[in-house]
Design an enzyme around this catalytic site. Structure first.
Site, PDB file in Angstrom:
ATOM      1  N   LYS A   1       0.856  -1.191   0.000  1.00 19.80           N
ATOM      2  CA  LYS A   1       0.000   0.000   0.000  1.00 19.80           C
ATOM      3  C   LYS A   1       0.893   1.243   0.000  1.00 19.80           C
ATOM      4  CE  LYS A   1      -4.376   1.052   2.290  1.00 19.80           C
ATOM      5  NZ  LYS A   1      -5.142   0.834   3.508  1.00 19.80           N
TER       6      LYS A   1
HETATM    7  O1  G3P Z   1      -9.003   1.660   4.279  1.00 18.60           O
HETATM    8  C1  G3P Z   1      -8.859   2.966   4.699  1.00 18.60           C
HETATM    9  C2  G3P Z   1      -9.682   3.170   5.906  1.00 18.60           C
HETATM   10  O2  G3P Z   1      -9.176   2.407   6.947  1.00 18.60           O
HETATM   11  C3  G3P Z   1      -9.819   4.573   6.354  1.00 18.60           C
HETATM   12  O3  G3P Z   1     -10.976   4.590   7.092  1.00 18.60           O
HETATM   13  O4  G3P Z   1     -12.569   5.343   8.756  1.00 18.60           O
HETATM   14  O5  G3P Z   1     -10.112   5.889   9.006  1.00 18.60           O
HETATM   15  O6  G3P Z   1     -11.480   7.005   7.263  1.00 18.60           O
HETATM   16  P1  G3P Z   1     -11.295   5.782   8.083  1.00 18.60           P
END
Ligand code: G3P
Length: 217
Positions: free
Chosen positions: A83
């Site tokens: 990633k």
């Molecule tokens: O895959 C990316 C994700 O983990 C981000 O999620 O909820 O931290 O915006 P969030």
């Protein structure tokens, strides 16, 4: 549509995998910090549980550093996807990884132009962060619509991996728009299953079975 679990928590991941619907897993530095684990020890353990692509994120921000870190991560297991952040140095590294046969997930995507560049660099997956766009009072799902259309227009093979999923509605909208994959936190994945009419219907069937067992011959 492929459904990935967005987590670095082994118990949570195992629980979801047992539901039989998990095609892969994504992690990021914040998810690792949440469980207090090192990337090099937790990723091989996740790969033992999940039979599919497992994204492991680099933290270097220069191409040379990203390549060095990514090559180490790729050696942890055959299913590791490296990633990489959506910055110029990241795209340089993606180009090299692609030539070396290392799969990549280009992350922190917030615009269709960024997604176009990632596809041109040869990214295996692009991760648009829908929930974080919604947080800014803009419609995150519009980005998925745009990226899917652009990739279709030109036949890019990069797969759209809807990320930063915050609700079951995000999942169904991404599916309708043709997003190839979505990465979903365990709590949301479980919500996809829930419907009150399923619960009440099942309760009634069980109740009637019990009543029938008393009177049927
Ligand atoms: O895959 C990316 C994700 O983990 C981000 O999620 O909820 O931290 O915006 P969030």
């Amino acid at each position: 549509m492929k459904l990935f679990i967005d987590s670095a928590d082994l118990k949570e991941i195992k629980d979801c995998v047992e539901m039989g619907v998990v095609d892969g897993c994504t992690t990021n530095p914040s998810l690792l910090a949440k469980v207090g684990r090192k990337i090099e020890t937790v990723i091989p353990e996740i790969c033992e549980i999940v039979d599919g692509p497992v994204s492991a994120e680099v933290v270097a921000i220069d191409a040379e550093g990203i390549l060095k870190e990514g090559r180490v991560l790729a050696k942890l297991h055959k299913n590791v996807v490296v990633k990489v952040p959506l910055i110029a140095e990241g795209l340089k590294a993606v180009k090299v990884f692609t030539k070396e046969g290392i799969k990549t997930n280009v992350t922190l995507c917030f615009s269709a132009n960024q997604a176009l560049l990632a596809a041109k660099a040869g990214a295996t997956y692009i991760s648009p962060f829908i929930g974080r766009i919604d947080d800014t009072s803009h419609e995150g799902m519009k980005l998925i619509e745009d990226i899917v259309a652009i990739y279709e227009n030109f036949g890019f093979e990069t797969q759209v991996l809807t990320a930063s999923v915050r609700s079951p509605l995000h999942v169904v909208q991404a599916a309708l728009l043709g997003s190839h994959c979505a990465t979903i936190p365990a709590s949301i994945l479980k919500l996809l299953l829930k419907h009150p009419l399923t619960d009440s219907g099942l309760e009634k069937f069980l109740e009637d079975t019990k009543k029938n067992a008393e009177k049927a011959k």
